[in-house]
Design an enzyme around this catalytic site. Structure first.
Site, mmCIF file in Angstrom:
data_model
loop_
_atom_site.group_PDB
_atom_site.id
_atom_site.type_symbol
_atom_site.label_atom_id
_atom_site.label_comp_id
_atom_site.label_asym_id
_atom_site.label_seq_id
_atom_site.Cartn_x
_atom_site.Cartn_y
_atom_site.Cartn_z
ATOM 1 N N GLU B 51 -6.024 4.589 4.997
ATOM 2 C CA GLU B 51 -5.899 5.967 5.442
ATOM 3 C C GLU B 51 -6.479 6.856 4.372
ATOM 4 O O GLU B 51 -6.044 6.826 3.220
ATOM 5 C CB GLU B 51 -4.427 6.312 5.618
ATOM 6 C CG GLU B 51 -3.965 5.988 6.989
ATOM 7 C CD GLU B 51 -2.525 6.340 7.118
ATOM 8 O OE1 GLU B 51 -2.154 7.468 6.769
ATOM 9 O OE2 GLU B 51 -1.773 5.454 7.517
ATOM 10 N N ASP B 62 3.640 17.427 3.412
ATOM 11 C CA ASP B 62 3.565 16.590 2.221
ATOM 12 C C ASP B 62 4.493 17.021 1.105
ATOM 13 O O ASP B 62 4.707 18.200 0.865
ATOM 14 C CB ASP B 62 2.125 16.567 1.700
ATOM 15 C CG ASP B 62 1.233 15.712 2.579
ATOM 16 O OD1 ASP B 62 1.604 14.552 2.822
ATOM 17 O OD2 ASP B 62 0.193 16.213 3.045
ATOM 18 N N TYR B 176 2.163 5.675 14.403
ATOM 19 C CA TYR B 176 2.616 6.012 13.062
ATOM 20 C C TYR B 176 4.080 6.457 13.164
ATOM 21 O O TYR B 176 4.367 7.544 13.654
ATOM 22 C CB TYR B 176 1.743 7.145 12.510
ATOM 23 C CG TYR B 176 1.869 7.411 11.028
ATOM 24 C CD1 TYR B 176 3.102 7.536 10.398
ATOM 25 C CD2 TYR B 176 0.723 7.549 10.239
ATOM 26 C CE1 TYR B 176 3.200 7.783 9.040
ATOM 27 C CE2 TYR B 176 0.813 7.799 8.875
ATOM 28 C CZ TYR B 176 2.048 7.911 8.293
ATOM 29 O OH TYR B 176 2.137 8.166 6.938
#
Lengths: 390, 261
Positions: B51, B62, B176
């Protein structure tokens, strides 16, 4: 104009708006939308909201005819919608009281918020104290330094102020950190966003909670002046006071609506926050709207003497209103805003927030070109004591 | 190339009884010129798919480690266009599938159609966009589909059953599974509910289910792989690359894959 019905079911204002958030937040965003739709129909919720707006916030706020300012401009009559007279000194509390009541309704007891200058942080900390909610406010480290008094106020009100060190240490970074906190605590925490930005339904519900500004204005100007005004002027950062003022007038085609962005050092420099005039369309903080960004889609820093307008995005409904030519957006420089700040203080004994001074400055520019039987309403979104140190 | 290559690569691993290890690296962290070497390193260490993060100024999904890596990459002048150029030039040098992970705004600025076209040209096999939920995905889904690029969906533990089923149905390449209720970054342990979550997702789809977010040790990787098909390791890999500690990464990959079913 035809009936104004945005946003649609998916939170879109034409091509703008939407819900660009991680999957993790989607259930919370959908839950909020559902809770809000139900609350809107619930008389006891609306009754409670109106009670607090009247008895706690101090509404309605006056619509004041600024006679000496009118004489000075030498044209249209200038009225000021006195949002500076609300509890905590700005329009921000109209939204925070509404969202805090929604928080309680959703069974959540914790609140997170972002703040730039501190006005929204103080308004959030205030209603959290009132309703017994835990409150964390993220604030950029640069803003903490610039607005130390507001930090003290929030702490006195029982909120925890967390310093944000990333990025430029201003409002944009505080929103990032508040969103991250929400991602990590979404199950028990509500995010009280401070402007008509963020993912749907935030731009809609903040607008609706702020619409009390325009609704009162409409009633008051008809009473005092016998007709609707020719122009309404409000400053635009994220754009919540402007949206609240404009919304009840959008279908009144004869009323010209003008949003004033922060021109900073001038639009020809890179130091401004004129998102609608100079920005490009993109996605930030969950919504598709005009943004200050580089050609690679990296968000750029906004610049304004007024911390409350210092934001590189703008509410998606403003982008939409610009795209359909219903609202004109213009800008005023730091210097012009400072002159208006002093002028209003001297002429009327009202110290305006630097944000609101942008709207006053533009009103002074256009009033002189209008006739004496015409009328301008300016949204005086907040008071300026906080800005004296600048 | 593209979706088919990604699916085939993952299927081969799983058919051989292996679990999938996927590192996340931030393009341009440490300089753009070393990107081909880093891809080669993971290929040599037998990672299944890479990735590749493209930095964005405001990465709200994040945690601190990947934020910092993104800031370093931006300071190095990293752009989506430059990364795609490098991937195109080095396309023939790699066999390992590459999935690009970035926020939607850099893609909008680049142009969605152009992005899909250049991804196909550069041999990018899939795309992950963490701030593009189902409600908004039509913005890119069709453009990617026309170029046969896998559009990987993210599933979260907060998502109700109907959403999880829909995400599992729509995803391409792999699903995911976000293994924490939070942002990216190393954590000491995962919620006990994760195993149930992964097992549930497995019943909704034949597509491999990879667990990401908060995976930083071989032990965690093995625990999560027991219920899913493998793991994505981001912050830990990013941190070790930043420290230049390649040996520990090799060890982490070996440990993660040591569980055979």
């Amino acid at each position: 104009m035809s009936v104004y019905t945005v946003p649609d079911q998916s939170g879109k204002y034409g091509n703008f708006g939407g819900r660009f958030v991680p999957e993790l937040l989607m259930p919370a965003v959908l839950e909020l939308e559902k809770a809000y739709e139900a609350a809107k129909q619930d008389k006891s919720f609306l009754g409670e909201l109106n009670y607090y707006l009247k008895q706690y916030v101090g509404r309605e706020t006056p619509l004041y005819f600024a006679e000496r300012l009118t004489d000075k401009a030498g044209g249209a009559k200038i009225y000021l919608k006195r949002e500076d007279l609300n509890h905590t000194g700005a329009h921000k509390i109209n939204n925070t009281i509404g969202q805090a009541l929604l928080t309680v309704r959703m069974g959540k007891r914790k609140v997170v918020a972002e703040t730039g200058a501190g006005q929204h942080g103080v308004a959030t900390a205030t209603v959290c104290a009132l309703l017994g909610l835990d409150c964390i406010v993220f604030m950029g480290e640069e803003d903490i330094r610039r607005q130390a008094l507001n930090v003290q106020r929030m702490e006195l009100l029982g909120a925890e102020v967390r310093s944000v060190e990333g990025g430029s240490g201003t409002l944009k970074d505080a929103v990032n950190e508040a969103l991250r906190y929400w991602v990590n605590h979404v199950e028990d925490t509500h995010y009280i966003i401070g402007s008509v930005v963020g993912p749907h339904p935030f731009p809609m519900l903040v607008r609706d909670f702020q619409a009390v500004i325009g609704e009162e204005t409409k009633r008051q100007i008809l009473e005092q002046d016998g007709k609707l005004p020719e122009k309404i002027i409000a400053c635009v950062g994220g754009g919540s006071n402007a949206m609240g003022m404009f919304y009840p007038f959008v279908e009144e085609e004869d009323v010209s609506l003008i949003g004033v962005e922060a021109g900073g050092s001038g639009l020809e420099t890179n130091k401004h926050a004129a998102t609608l005039t100079k920005g490009k369309v993109g996605v930030l903080h969950g919504t598709l709207t005009h943004l200050l960004q580089d050609e690679n889609g990296q968000i750029e820093e906004a610049f304004s003497i007024s911390a409350g307008l210092d934001y590189p995005g703008v509410g998606p409904e403003h982008s939409y209103l610009q795209s359909i030519d219903r609202v004109n957006y213009t800008s005023v420089t730091d210097k012009e805003a400072l002159e208006a700040f002093e002028l209003l203080s001297r002429k009327e004994g009202i110290i305006p927030a630097l944000e609101s001074s942008h709207a006053v400055a533009h009103a002074m520019k256009v009033a002189g070109e209008m006739s004496k039987d015409q009328t301008i309403v300016v949204c005086l979104s907040g008071r300026g004591d906080k800005d004296l140190r600048q | 190339m593209g979706k088919v290559k990604l699916e085939k690569a993952l299927q081969e691993r799983l058919s051989a009884g292996e679990k999938i290890f996927s590192p996340f690296i931030m393009a341009g962290d440490g300089g753009l010129d070393i990107l081909p070497d880093r891809i080669k390193f993971f290929e040599e260490n037998d990672a299944a798919v890479i990735e590749l993060g493209i930095p964005f100024s405001d990465p709200v999904a994040d945690g601190p480690t990947i934020q910092a890596a993104g800031s370093r990459a931006l300071a190095n002048g990293t752009t989506l266009a430059k990364v795609l150029d490098i991937l195109e030039v080095t396309k023939l040098e790699r066999a390992i599938p590459v999935v690009i992970m970035t926020y939607i705004n850099p893609i909008i600025a680049f142009g969605v159609e152009m992005f899909a076209k250049m991804c196909a040209k550069a041999g990018v096999d899939g795309v992950i966009i963490p701030d593009l939920p189902m409600e908004e995905e039509r913005l890119v889904a069709e453009a990617l589909s026309r170029r046969d690029i896998a559009f990987v969906r993210l599933a979260a533990m907060t998502s109700p059953q109907e959403r999880l089923q829909e995400l599992a149905k729509r995803t391409e390449g792999f699903l995911y599974a976000v293994a924490v209720t939070g942002t990216t970054g190393a954590r000491r342990e995962h919620d006990a509910y994760v195993s149930t979550f992964l097992q549930e997702l497995k019943t909704y789809t034949e597509t491999p289910v990879l667990a990401g977010f908060g995976v930083s040790t071989g032990e965690q990787a093995r625990a999560l792989s027991e219920y899913g098909d493998g793991v994505i390791v981001g912050s830990k890999v990013v941190q070790l690359l930043h420290e230049g500690n390649l040996a520990e990464i090799s060890q982490l990959i070996a440990e993660s894959r040591s569980l055979k079913v």
